[in-house]
Design a protein around this motif. Structure first.
Motif, PDB file in Angstrom:
ATOM      1  N   MET A 155      -0.910  -9.330  -6.805  1.00 50.08           N
ATOM      2  CA  MET A 155      -1.607  -8.896  -5.807  1.00 50.08           C
ATOM      3  C   MET A 155      -1.813  -6.854  -6.416  1.00 50.08           C
ATOM      4  SD  MET A 155      -2.192 -11.835  -3.257  1.00 50.08           S
ATOM      5  CE  MET A 155      -3.841 -11.272  -1.938  1.00 50.08           C
ATOM      6  N   LEU A 156      -2.063  -6.536  -6.202  1.00 51.28           N
ATOM      7  CA  LEU A 156      -2.040  -5.344  -5.765  1.00 51.28           C
ATOM      8  C   LEU A 156      -2.708  -4.232  -5.361  1.00 51.28           C
ATOM      9  CD1 LEU A 156      -1.523  -4.005  -9.955  1.00 51.28           C
ATOM     10  CD2 LEU A 156      -0.073  -4.650  -7.854  1.00 51.28           C
ATOM     11  N   ASP A 157      -2.068  -3.556  -4.042  1.00 46.82           N
ATOM     12  CA  ASP A 157      -2.675  -2.969  -2.920  1.00 46.82           C
ATOM     13  C   ASP A 157      -2.488  -1.068  -3.551  1.00 46.82           C
ATOM     14  OD1 ASP A 157      -3.572  -2.235  -0.601  1.00 46.82           O
ATOM     15  OD2 ASP A 157      -2.427  -3.217   0.973  1.00 46.82           O
ATOM     16  N   GLU A 158      -3.908  -0.567  -3.556  1.00 51.76           N
ATOM     17  CA  GLU A 158      -3.924   0.150  -3.754  1.00 51.76           C
ATOM     18  C   GLU A 158      -2.610   0.868  -4.857  1.00 51.76           C
ATOM     19  OE1 GLU A 158      -5.340   2.480  -0.518  1.00 51.76           O
ATOM     20  OE2 GLU A 158      -6.239   1.802  -0.038  1.00 51.76           O
ATOM     21  N   PRO A 159      -2.848   0.356  -6.326  1.00 56.61           N
ATOM     22  CA  PRO A 159      -2.318   0.425  -7.602  1.00 56.61           C
ATOM     23  C   PRO A 159      -1.909   2.186  -7.714  1.00 56.61           C
ATOM     24  CG  PRO A 159      -3.523  -0.847  -8.629  1.00 56.61           C
ATOM     25  CD  PRO A 159      -4.581  -0.522  -7.006  1.00 56.61           C
ATOM     26  N   ALA A 160      -3.161   2.849  -7.750  1.00 57.14           N
ATOM     27  CA  ALA A 160      -3.396   3.994  -8.495  1.00 57.14           C
ATOM     28  C   ALA A 160      -3.790   5.024  -6.664  1.00 57.14           C
ATOM     29  CB  ALA A 160      -4.348   4.173  -9.293  1.00 57.14           C
ATOM     30  N   ALA A 161      -3.159   4.412  -6.070  1.00 61.49           N
ATOM     31  CA  ALA A 161      -3.664   5.639  -4.790  1.00 61.49           C
ATOM     32  C   ALA A 161      -2.316   6.541  -5.060  1.00 61.49           C
ATOM     33  CB  ALA A 161      -3.371   5.193  -3.514  1.00 61.49           C
ATOM     34  N   GLY A 162      -3.308   8.246  -4.948  1.00 64.37           N
ATOM     35  CA  GLY A 162      -1.501   9.131  -4.815  1.00 64.37           C
ATOM     36  C   GLY A 162      -1.574   8.961  -6.134  1.00 64.37           C
ATOM     37  N   VAL A 163      -2.469   8.499  -7.315  1.00 61.74           N
ATOM     38  CA  VAL A 163      -1.595   8.929  -8.881  1.00 61.74           C
ATOM     39  C   VAL A 163      -2.541  10.162  -9.367  1.00 61.74           C
ATOM     40  CG1 VAL A 163      -0.684   7.603 -11.142  1.00 61.74           C
ATOM     41  CG2 VAL A 163       0.084   6.572  -8.305  1.00 61.74           C
ATOM     42  N   ASN A 189      18.434   6.422 -13.175  1.00 58.59           N
ATOM     43  CA  ASN A 189      18.804   7.072 -12.185  1.00 58.59           C
ATOM     44  C   ASN A 189      18.271   6.259 -10.737  1.00 58.59           C
ATOM     45  OD1 ASN A 189      18.159   8.436 -13.457  1.00 58.59           O
ATOM     46  ND2 ASN A 189      16.035   9.618 -13.788  1.00 58.59           N
ATOM     47  N   GLU A 190      18.592   7.208  -9.676  1.00 52.07           N
ATOM     48  CA  GLU A 190      17.794   6.064  -8.525  1.00 52.07           C
ATOM     49  C   GLU A 190      16.324   6.552  -8.002  1.00 52.07           C
ATOM     50  OE1 GLU A 190      20.177   7.223  -4.938  1.00 52.07           O
ATOM     51  OE2 GLU A 190      22.208   6.568  -5.874  1.00 52.07           O
ATOM     52  N   ALA A 191      16.724   5.339  -7.744  1.00 47.09           N
ATOM     53  CA  ALA A 191      15.201   5.599  -7.328  1.00 47.09           C
ATOM     54  C   ALA A 191      13.890   6.949  -6.823  1.00 47.09           C
ATOM     55  CB  ALA A 191      14.964   4.015  -6.668  1.00 47.09           C
ATOM     56  N   ARG A 192      15.224   6.731  -5.489  1.00 46.95           N
ATOM     57  CA  ARG A 192      14.700   8.247  -4.564  1.00 46.95           C
ATOM     58  C   ARG A 192      14.220   9.403  -5.532  1.00 46.95           C
ATOM     59  NH1 ARG A 192      17.640   9.125  -0.775  1.00 46.95           N
ATOM     60  NH2 ARG A 192      18.492   7.731  -0.271  1.00 46.95           N
ATOM     61  N   GLY A 193      15.170   9.932  -6.384  1.00 44.98           N
ATOM     62  CA  GLY A 193      14.546  11.017  -7.012  1.00 44.98           C
ATOM     63  C   GLY A 193      13.341  10.593  -7.676  1.00 44.98           C
ATOM     64  N   MET A 194      12.847   9.890  -7.781  1.00 42.77           N
ATOM     65  CA  MET A 194      11.158   9.260  -8.992  1.00 42.77           C
ATOM     66  C   MET A 194      10.443  10.450  -7.902  1.00 42.77           C
ATOM     67  SD  MET A 194      11.756   5.430  -9.206  1.00 42.77           S
ATOM     68  CE  MET A 194      11.373   5.402 -10.841  1.00 42.77           C
ATOM     69  N   SER A 195       9.071  10.142  -8.913  1.00 47.98           N
ATOM     70  CA  SER A 195       7.804  10.802  -8.664  1.00 47.98           C
ATOM     71  C   SER A 195       7.206   9.706  -7.879  1.00 47.98           C
ATOM     72  CB  SER A 195       7.228  11.230  -9.786  1.00 47.98           C
ATOM     73  OG  SER A 195       6.805  10.633 -10.535  1.00 47.98           O
ATOM     74  N   GLN A 227       1.149  -1.226   0.046  1.00 50.52           N
ATOM     75  CA  GLN A 227       0.211   0.317  -0.006  1.00 50.52           C
ATOM     76  C   GLN A 227       0.992   0.875   0.351  1.00 50.52           C
ATOM     77  OE1 GLN A 227      -3.203  -0.144   2.949  1.00 50.52           O
ATOM     78  NE2 GLN A 227      -4.182   1.318   2.408  1.00 50.52           N
ATOM     79  N   ILE A 228       1.848   1.265   0.792  1.00 50.43           N
ATOM     80  CA  ILE A 228       3.011   2.390   0.419  1.00 50.43           C
ATOM     81  C   ILE A 228       4.205   1.738  -0.344  1.00 50.43           C
ATOM     82  CG2 ILE A 228       4.570   3.666   1.735  1.00 50.43           C
ATOM     83  CD1 ILE A 228       2.203   2.829   4.766  1.00 50.43           C
ATOM     84  N   VAL A 229       4.552   2.867  -1.412  1.00 55.20           N
ATOM     85  CA  VAL A 229       5.334   2.465  -2.422  1.00 55.20           C
ATOM     86  C   VAL A 229       6.504   2.228  -1.097  1.00 55.20           C
ATOM     87  CG1 VAL A 229       4.481   3.220  -4.231  1.00 55.20           C
ATOM     88  CG2 VAL A 229       5.718   5.120  -2.559  1.00 55.20           C
ATOM     89  N   SER A 230       7.343   0.842  -1.402  1.00 55.44           N
ATOM     90  CA  SER A 230       8.777   0.662  -1.138  1.00 55.44           C
ATOM     91  C   SER A 230       9.554   0.114  -2.237  1.00 55.44           C
ATOM     92  CB  SER A 230       8.475  -0.817  -0.241  1.00 55.44           C
ATOM     93  OG  SER A 230       7.598  -1.938  -0.997  1.00 55.44           O
ATOM     94  N   PRO A 231       9.959   1.710  -2.965  1.00 55.04           N
ATOM     95  CA  PRO A 231      11.011   1.092  -3.931  1.00 55.04           C
ATOM     96  C   PRO A 231      12.437   1.263  -2.974  1.00 55.04           C
ATOM     97  CG  PRO A 231      10.650   3.191  -3.796  1.00 55.04           C
ATOM     98  CD  PRO A 231       9.382   2.679  -2.835  1.00 55.04           C
ATOM     99  N   LYS A 283       4.971   3.526  -8.298  1.00 54.94           N
ATOM    100  CA  LYS A 283       4.656   3.005  -8.371  1.00 54.94           C
ATOM    101  C   LYS A 283       4.823   2.047  -9.991  1.00 54.94           C
ATOM    102  CE  LYS A 283       1.322   3.998  -5.020  1.00 54.94           C
ATOM    103  NZ  LYS A 283       0.360   2.843  -4.925  1.00 54.94           N
ATOM    104  N   LEU A 284       4.628   2.923 -10.945  1.00 51.35           N
ATOM    105  CA  LEU A 284       5.299   1.490 -12.177  1.00 51.35           C
ATOM    106  C   LEU A 284       6.494   1.169 -11.434  1.00 51.35           C
ATOM    107  CD1 LEU A 284       4.805   4.728 -15.250  1.00 51.35           C
ATOM    108  CD2 LEU A 284       2.780   2.672 -13.878  1.00 51.35           C
TER     109      LEU A 284
END
Ligand SMILES: Nc1ncnc2c1ncn2[C@@H]1O[C@H](COP(=O)(O)OP(=O)(O)OP(=O)(O)O)[C@@H](O)[C@H]1O
Ligand SMILES: [Mg+2]
Lengths: 343, 248
Positions: free
Chosen positions: B161-169, B134-140, B87-91, B145-146
């Protein structure tokens, strides 16, 4: 399409002759400058290697191991016990250091790597302390008397060798071990996918696990490897200084130095521990040699660490690479000011 | 008998006195897109965590692709073909996009070259190949999510299984993500998707499971479910509004 996998910590590729020059200098060092500088050189090589060994678990994997010095001591005592108590040549002691540190590290890894953050740090620190106390009361380690190691020509491999077991020999021994450690680190953590897995579990353990990474296993592998490297240096160090005592080779300051060196240089980078190790070791050794003071460097190190954490969290290597971000620095200073009510 | 890729039987998870999943029995058919909806705190994420091995269930069982997998470690399930996001992005923030992809571990015997080629393919498919180094930290947030979706695809999963794939997008990226899910589904990947946005659910899901207070209270296609009394109860708190849909 699929070029080489870019590495986070690329070695500066050019100019090549810079490396050639460095190689020549490293090899010729004890021959050019004599025994005193050979001692300085071998000490620097050992500490760079030790800092790198800590960086494997502390930097790349992000597990702050505050008991790492115990493995240096375990390696030292493995060699000392083999040579002084049983009369084996150094090579057997060297093998024993690898064997014992592997077994102990694995046994420690299983329970402690379930912990994270401060809990892991405290557990490993307590482990190191208990190893030291055990060495002080155990007969085979010489207890409070310590152990003296023999250094005659046949004590290396069992038959006499045609060279002197002295500074130059130990310089080259440390050089080989240090280079091997750097090569191993570069290959495993910067080139191989193993390194990606380690960094992945450092950044987000749950995500790593959800992507097929057996994080428990990878953590254990890194921990055991880093401990064995420390033990290997410990075994050579024991033979070099000829006399080992728990208060010396199991002193907490050994861990502290490794942590400081890796932190100052840049955590989780190949080159960080080299830069940090060299700087801290030289500051300490040269200030004691030329200024006659062994404590002068301590406040200096303290200030350096504060400056690093505040202004350049990626260490000396980060500064050299121009990674220091003004906004980050401002943020850190602001946070510190707020914490201490300065602003 | 239908071809179920995922089947839970009376799956139960408790946190102290709270039963976050109460005897959940759900079957997901191979090839479908299953939506999961339910109010906040109804146990959707807990269900994901229990199915994928992050939580040990207090009762019940999980079958995946014809095999009982109850209590398997998450990494084993992932390698077996069950992918998930959080649910919380975790790159992996300190790694590049490409390294994020290559960190994924499978045991399908692919060579390093094949793995790299696959990573490039996926990055192109998701249209984030231009930021591969690019380093993942700098991504939007949206790019992250992508990337998460891309990493999961490195597992060559049977089920995602996707937990809210479009939240905050933003809406444009949301559409893109939904398109990608449809496209992957057309190629045979099964999806279970938690999503609050009913518009999205309506167009995305073949069928919907509804959670409320830890229970699985309804299942069917979107229209059926939105007519269901229990669902209206859960969403509207028992009003007898005449609308024929849950609030959008
Ligand atoms: N690790 C945990 N420990 C204790 N309680 C938990 C834990 N995880 C979830 N819960 C509780 O279980 C219940 C269900 O939470 P869950 O995260 O599954 O809900 P959700 O349906 O995903 O909600 P949302 O739509 O807000 O994401 C909540 O009451 C939550 O507080
Ligand atoms: Mg949730």
């Amino acid at each position: 399409m699929s070029g080489p996998v870019p590495s986070l910590d690329r070695l500066p590729g050019e100019p090549r002759y810079w490396y050639a020059g460095l190689a020549v200098l490293l090899v010729a060092w004890p021959l050019l400058f004599g025994a005193f500088w050979a001692r300085i050189g071998l000490g620097a090589l050992m500490w760079i290697g030790l800092a790198q060994s800590w960086n494997m678990i502390g930097g790349y994997a992000g597990y702050l191991d505050f008991g790492h010095g115990a493995y240096f001591g375990i390696g030292a005592f493995a060699a000392a016990v083999a040579m002084a108590q049983f009369g084996y040549p150094f090579l057997v002691g060297f093998g024993l250091a690898i064997l014992v540190s592997t077994v102990v590290a694995y046994l420690v890894a299983v329970p402690t790597l379930r912990l994270t953050g401060a809990y892991f740090a405290i557990a490993t620190w307590a482990f190191a302390e208990s190893i030291k106390q055990a060495a002080l009361v155990t007969g085979i380690t010489g207890g409070t008397f310590g152990l003296s190691l023999p250094r005659s020509p046949e004590t290396f491999i069992g038959v006499p060798v045609p060279f002197e077991i002295a500074e130059t020999f130990f310089y080259y021994a440390m050089l080989v071990l240090c280079l091997a450690t750097m090569a191993l680190t570069y290959y495993l953590f910067e080139r191989h996918e193993f390194g990606y897995r380690v960094k992945a579990l450092r950044d987000d353990q749950d995500a790593a696990e959800s992507l097929g990474i057996d994080t428990t296993r990878v953590k254990r592998q890194v921990y055991v490897l880093s401990c064995v490297v420390a033990a290997v240096f410990g075994s050579v160090h024991a033979w070099y200084i000829v006399y080992v005592h728990p208060n010396d080779v199991l002193a907490p300051i050994i861990t502290d130095r490794m942590v400081i060196m890796a932190l100052l240089g840049g955590l989780g980078t190949l080159t960080g521990p080299i830069a940090g190790g060299l700087l801290v070791f030289l500051l300490e050794r040269l200030s004691s040699v030329f200024l006659g003071s062994t404590t002068f460097y301590l406040p200096l190190i303290g200030i350096l660490i504060m400056v690093t954490v505040l202004f350049a969290p990626s260490g000396i290597i980060g500064i050299l690479r121009g990674e220091v971000d003004r906004d980050d620095v401002r943020k850190n200073v602001k946070e510190l000011g707020e914490k201490f009510d300065l602003l | 008998m239908t071809d179920d890729i995922l089947r839970t039987t009376d799956l139960t998870k408790r946190f102290g006195a709270l039963t976050a999943n109460d005897e959940i029995s759900i079957s997901v058919e191979r090839g479908e897109i299953r939506g999961i909806i339910g109010p906040n705190g109804s146990g959707k994420t807990t269900f994901f965590n229990t199915v994928t091995g992050f939580y040990q269930p207090d009762g019940g069982s999980v079958h995946f692709d014809g095999e009982e997998v109850t209590g398997w470690e998450p990494y084993r399930l992932a390698r077996r073909g069950l992918g998930r996001t959080f649910q919380i992005v975790s790159p992996f923030k300190n790694m590049t996009v490409r390294q994020n992809m290559l960190a994924v571990q499978t045991d399908d015997g692919r060579s390093r070259e094949e793995k790299r080629d696959r990573a490039e393919e996926i990055l192109e498919f998701l249209e984030i190949d231009h930021i591969a180094d690019n380093e993942a930290r700098g991504m939007s947030g949206g790019q992250q999510k992508l990337l998460e979706l891309g990493r999961v695809l490195m597992l060559d999963p049977e089920l995602v299984m996707l937990d809210e794939p479009a939240a905050g997008v933003n809406p444009a990226l949301e559409l893109r993500i939904m398109d990608h899910i449809h496209e992957l589904n057309d190629e045979g990947t099964t999806f279970v998707v938690i999503e609050h946005d009913m518009h999205v659910m309506k167009t995305l899901a073949d069928s919907v499971s509804v959670f409320d207070s830890g229970s699985h209270i309804a299942q069917g296609d979107f229209e059926e479910v939105s007519q269901d009394d229990a669902v209206r109860e859960a969403y509207l708190g028992g009003t007898t509004a005449e609308d024929d849909e849950v609030p959008i």
